[in-house]
Design an enzyme around this catalytic site. Structure first.
Site, PDB file in Angstrom:
ATOM      1  N   HIS A  24     -69.590 -56.481-119.415  1.00 18.21           N
ATOM      2  CA  HIS A  24     -70.789 -55.884-118.832  1.00 18.21           C
ATOM      3  C   HIS A  24     -71.884 -56.897-118.552  1.00 18.21           C
ATOM      4  O   HIS A  24     -72.764 -56.657-117.739  1.00 18.21           O
ATOM      5  CB  HIS A  24     -71.325 -54.766-119.741  1.00 18.21           C
ATOM      6  CG  HIS A  24     -70.582 -53.484-119.564  1.00 18.21           C
ATOM      7  ND1 HIS A  24     -69.451 -53.189-120.287  1.00 18.21           N
ATOM      8  CD2 HIS A  24     -70.780 -52.431-118.738  1.00 18.21           C
ATOM      9  CE1 HIS A  24     -69.007 -51.995-119.916  1.00 18.21           C
ATOM     10  NE2 HIS A  24     -69.793 -51.521-118.973  1.00 18.21           N
ATOM     11  N   GLY A  25     -71.883 -58.025-119.239  1.00 13.99           N
ATOM     12  CA  GLY A  25     -72.927 -59.010-118.966  1.00 13.99           C
ATOM     13  C   GLY A  25     -72.912 -60.133-119.972  1.00 13.99           C
ATOM     14  O   GLY A  25     -72.301 -60.023-121.042  1.00 13.99           O
TER      15      GLY A  25
END
Lengths: 524, 336
Positions: free
Chosen positions: A327-328
């Site tokens: 996700h990041g």
């Protein structure tokens, strides 16, 4: 180019659709497909044309490798080729997504300063990398058919799903691209696609963007070290909980609707996750295509549950850790992944521990407790997902736990009549200003809570028209669904009432694209 | 065929809705963008106009067609009422007070009106706070961007506007925020706060805001006098140009409540304030009619500390129209 922009809705998409159907009506299958690929590349290049080279290279590389792996000939080198392919794909993803993060961490750890150019994350790389890794693995397993490069390109670049999913699987998509009847204009598909798109656009532009300011201000305050009140922290976190839900669910609906207008049915990506009664069910309903990818290509590759319970827990935990990293790049995402990994393991342990118990608690109470605990766990996770720093997340949680005391705006307190004396006796304090924001935040929350809990989702509304590739419809398994008896009668139909509902959703959304653009400054 | 019929219905519903929304936003006119009649109980009070002042004050004066302007910030916007009887002989007065913008920008709004209308007189308020800068600030030229088509499209067809129209329709009462056709802010929302929470709340909130605003701010006289784009020099050149055009100019310093001066003192800005006043007087009193209303600020009441409402001030920085009327009387007679 964003789906919720004038240029997409009124120029790009109509032009793409018109030319596609014009070519399709003359049975020009390959030119129609090529036109979709070109349009998709234009759509992608609108953001930054330089990264077109990356996606084209990625497609050529993976198509060549996939064709080689899938040719069926036994070759001792195929495993090495597969590993090479996966390493190049994941290597590119790691470079673009994590190099800034790793350099920053090394700088912090060593005290050295590295003057590297800031690497910009190419749009959609996380999505098209996963799709193509799945293609390589399945080619290696001889689970793919022979496809032309044109069809493969469309599978990777198809603009409705390119930017933010759903993460499509070649087995779902490529056979659809090969069916010539899908090239003809079909009013049924247009009606369904347009209706689903309008619902998605409404969720994104009216609801998600509408509630966003009330979460942003809280998380921005936390990031700058301002102390938050109990209600501010809860209000901001719940506002973000709904913002993310409607943002992502809206985007998924828009993707499904757009694809449907060109005759393609996409997989389901969202199915009322906040109704879930446990965390496993939550992940069966939130970002479904990612969960499926992680399960098929990470969890099972790690060994799944084949080596006993302990190994299963370890694999679950690792899968969610990787999911968090996907996700990041940041410690907050790592922690969020770890948190959800722990949730899943705890849920499995609890389920094993309590499977023989026969507690005399009414089922409705049990379900309410299960839902509350699951929703609370998800909310806590979102704090880490949204906060820009670990300290910021901890500050929000501290305030949510009452660490800064409980206070409400003075303007609200003075309008409470005698209740204000009771509240004061309970130690609830007041502060000046912020009355309007307090009121708007909690009004949004009070409106959106019953919407996510009781209303049917787009899949339920359109299941008779095959809204997505899923067969799910009004699924109550492991979920809390108040007013189900009344709600299950609501289904989309091609009649005047639904035309009015959809047009209200569409026009309201279109009106958000031209908001009077002025900062809301503090008066005086 | 049912799908064709559905698509047709969808198209006509959407189109009808689009025009209905535009019509509602035009008739309710929540942001004062259009010259539409105000009807009592429908759209006479404009509770949402305060959120779009910077935008609509580019357009409203053009259809009001005033021949006298009041220029400044929020202080004049809620202090000087163009409908005051003392103004009667001046025909049409428009309050061009725009909250939260600097002197150069305020003058640009007025410049736009003077280019399109015949203006005979301008009252310009000046405010110490607007002349403060941060250390080593470099003044830049200000530009007023005007995009009438985009602005008016948004006023007719944005969700903000439609929401504002509904809020306007359902908030036609004496305590709703309002902006009159002549640009005045009657401060109804302040009345509501005073009614429920007391005036001390307005004082407490403003003092804390002022302390934050005064932090690290300076009055750099050298910079003001030397830089071409400083508010001081922009004011000077604009006044010179308007005077040459035959416009009668009155420049005045806004009054503050005594608590404001205490706050200046606590932030070590009071001596600089006095230097600023003297500079303004020295530089402008020979060019135009100059009024310094600093002396009106010493309202000898500590009502802000208890429940009694002050006669002349809403809070330390904003005066009421009762004090504004006294100022208007003085300015019309001439302060020199």
């Amino acid at each position: 180019m964003l789906f919720n922009s004038f240029e997409f809705i009124f120029i790009f998409f109509p032009v793409t659709l018109l030319i596609f159907f014009a070519l399709g009506s003359k049975n020009m299958h390959r030119p129609a497909m090529a036109w979709l690929v070109l349009s998709s590349l234009f759509f992608y290049g609108w953001w930054n044309p330089a990264y077109l080279f990356l996606i084209v290279f990625s497609m050529l590389f993976n198509y060549s490798l996939g064709t080689f792996l899938g040719n069926g000939t036994a070759n001792p080198n195929t495993r090495i080729i597969l590993i090479l392919g996966v390493v190049v794909n994941i290597g590119l993803l790691l470079y673009f997504k994590y190099v800034n993060f790793f350099v920053a961490q090394i700088s912090i750890a060593t005290g050295l300063s590295f003057n590297l150019q800031h690497v910009i994350l190419p749009l959609a790389i996380s999505f098209f990398t996963f799709q193509q890794v799945a293609f390589l693995v399945d080619s290696y397993r001889n689970e793919t058919n022979e496809y032309s490069f044109l069809h493969y390109s469309l599978f990777v670049t198809f603009f409705p799903q390119l930017i933010a999913g759903p993460i499509v699987h070649h087995k779902d998509m490529l056979p659809q691209f090969l069916q010539p009847d899908r090239l003809k204009i079909n009013p049924h598909n247009i009606a369904i696609g347009l209706s689903i798109f309008a619902i998605g656009l409404f969720k994104k532009t009216v609801i998600a963007d509408g509630v966003a300011p009330y979460s942003n201000i809280v998380f921005d305050s936390a990031a700058s070290g301002d102390p938050l009140t109990f209600f501010d922290a809860w209000g901001g976190t719940l506002a973000y909980t709904f913002q993310l839900y409607f943002d992502f669910s809206g985007y998924s609906d828009m993707a499904i609707g757009l694809a449907r207008m060109v005759g393609i049915v996409l997989p389901l990506n969202f199915y009322s996750p906040y109704k879930a009664l446990n965390i496993s069910e939550f992940w069966r309903r939130w970002h479904i295509t990612l969960s499926k990818f992680l399960k098929d290509y990470v969890y099972i590759t790690l060994g799944g549950n084949r080596l006993g319970s302990l190994s299963r827990y370890k694999n679950l935990f690792l899968t969610m850790f990787i999911g968090g990293m996907w996700h990041g790049a940041g410690w907050n995402f790592v922690f969020w992944g770890v948190l959800h990994g722990s949730y899943l393991v705890s849920h499995q342990l609890w389920a094993n521990l309590t499977c023989g118990w026969n507690l005399n608690i009414p089922i409705s109470i049990k379900r309410l407790l299960a839902w509350s605990l699951t929703f609370f766990a998800v909310i806590v996770g979102w704090v880490f997902f949204r906060a820009t720093s670990f300290d910021g997340a901890v500050a929000v949680l501290h305030a949510m736990g009452g660490g800064n005391g409980i206070s409400i705006p003075n303007a609200i307190m003075v309008r409470m009549g005698d209740l204000q004396y009771v509240l004061t006796d309970f130690g609830i304090q007041t502060y000046l200003g912020g009355g309007g924001r307090f009121l708007y935040t909690w009004t949004w929350i009070l409106i959106l809570s019953p919407i996510v809990l009781t209303l049917p989702n787009t899949q339920d509304l359109f299941f008779k028209q095959q809204g997505s590739l899923s067969k799910k419809a009004f699924d109550r398994n492991n979920s809390l669904w108040p007013l189900f008896g009344v709600i299950q009668r609501i289904q989309w139909q091609d009649n005047l009432m639904w035309a009015m509902i959809i047009s209200v959703a569409f026009i309201t959304s279109i009106m958000t694209l031209s908001q009077v653009s002025e900062f809301l400054y503090f008066q005086f | 065929m049912a799908n064709y019929s559905y698509l047709k219905q969808l198209f006509f519903c959407a189109l009808s809705l689009f025009f209905i929304v535009g019509l509602v936003n035009y008739l309710i006119n929540p942001f004062n963008f259009f010259d539409v009649e105000r009807l009592h109980g429908i759209n006479n009070v404009k509770p949402e106009a305060s959120k779009r002042i910077r935008l609509y004050k580019k357009y409203q004066p053009l259809y009001v067609k005033p021949n006298v302007l009041i220029v400044g910030n929020s202080r004049v916007e809620m202090g000087l009422n163009p409908s005051y009887s003392g103004f009667e002989h001046l025909h049409s007065v428009y309050n061009l007070g725009v909250p939260g913008i600097g002197v150069a920008s305020q003058l640009l709004y007025a410049e736009r009106v003077t280019e399109k209308n015949k203006i005979s007189r301008i009252f310009i308020s000046i405010d110490f706070l607007d002349f403060l800068t941060t250390q080593n600030a470099v003044p830049k030229p200000q530009v007023l961007t005007v995009t009438p088509i985009a602005d008016k499209y948004a006023a007719l067809w944005s969700l903000d506007s439609f929401k504002a129209s509904l809020i306007t329709l359902f908030n036609q009462n004496e305590f709703s925020s309002n902006r009159t056709r002549d640009g005045f802010n009657p401060a109804n929302d302040y009345e509501l706060i005073i009614k429920f929470e007391g005036q001390q709340v307005l004082f407490a909130q403003k003092i804390s805001m002022l302390n934050a605003m005064f932090k690290n701010k300076v009055w750099d006289q050298h910079l003001a006098l030397s830089s071409e784009y400083s508010d001081f020099n922009v004011l000077k050149t604009t006044i010179e140009r308007w005077t040459k055009q035959g416009i009668n100019i009155t420049l005045f310093i806004n009054p503050y409540h005594e608590v404001y001066y205490d706050t200046l003192e606590r932030n070590n800005l009071l001596p600089r304030f006095n230097v600023w006043r003297r500079t303004m007087h020295r530089e402008f009193s020979t060019m135009v009619s100059f009024c310094d209303f600093t002396d009106l600020g010493y309202e000898k009441s500590h009502a802000h500390l208890n429940s009694e409402e002050l006669a002349f001030f809403w809070e330390p920085a904003h005066y009421k129209q009762e004090l504004g009327n006294i100022m208007i009387d003085r300015m019309l007679v001439g302060c020199d």
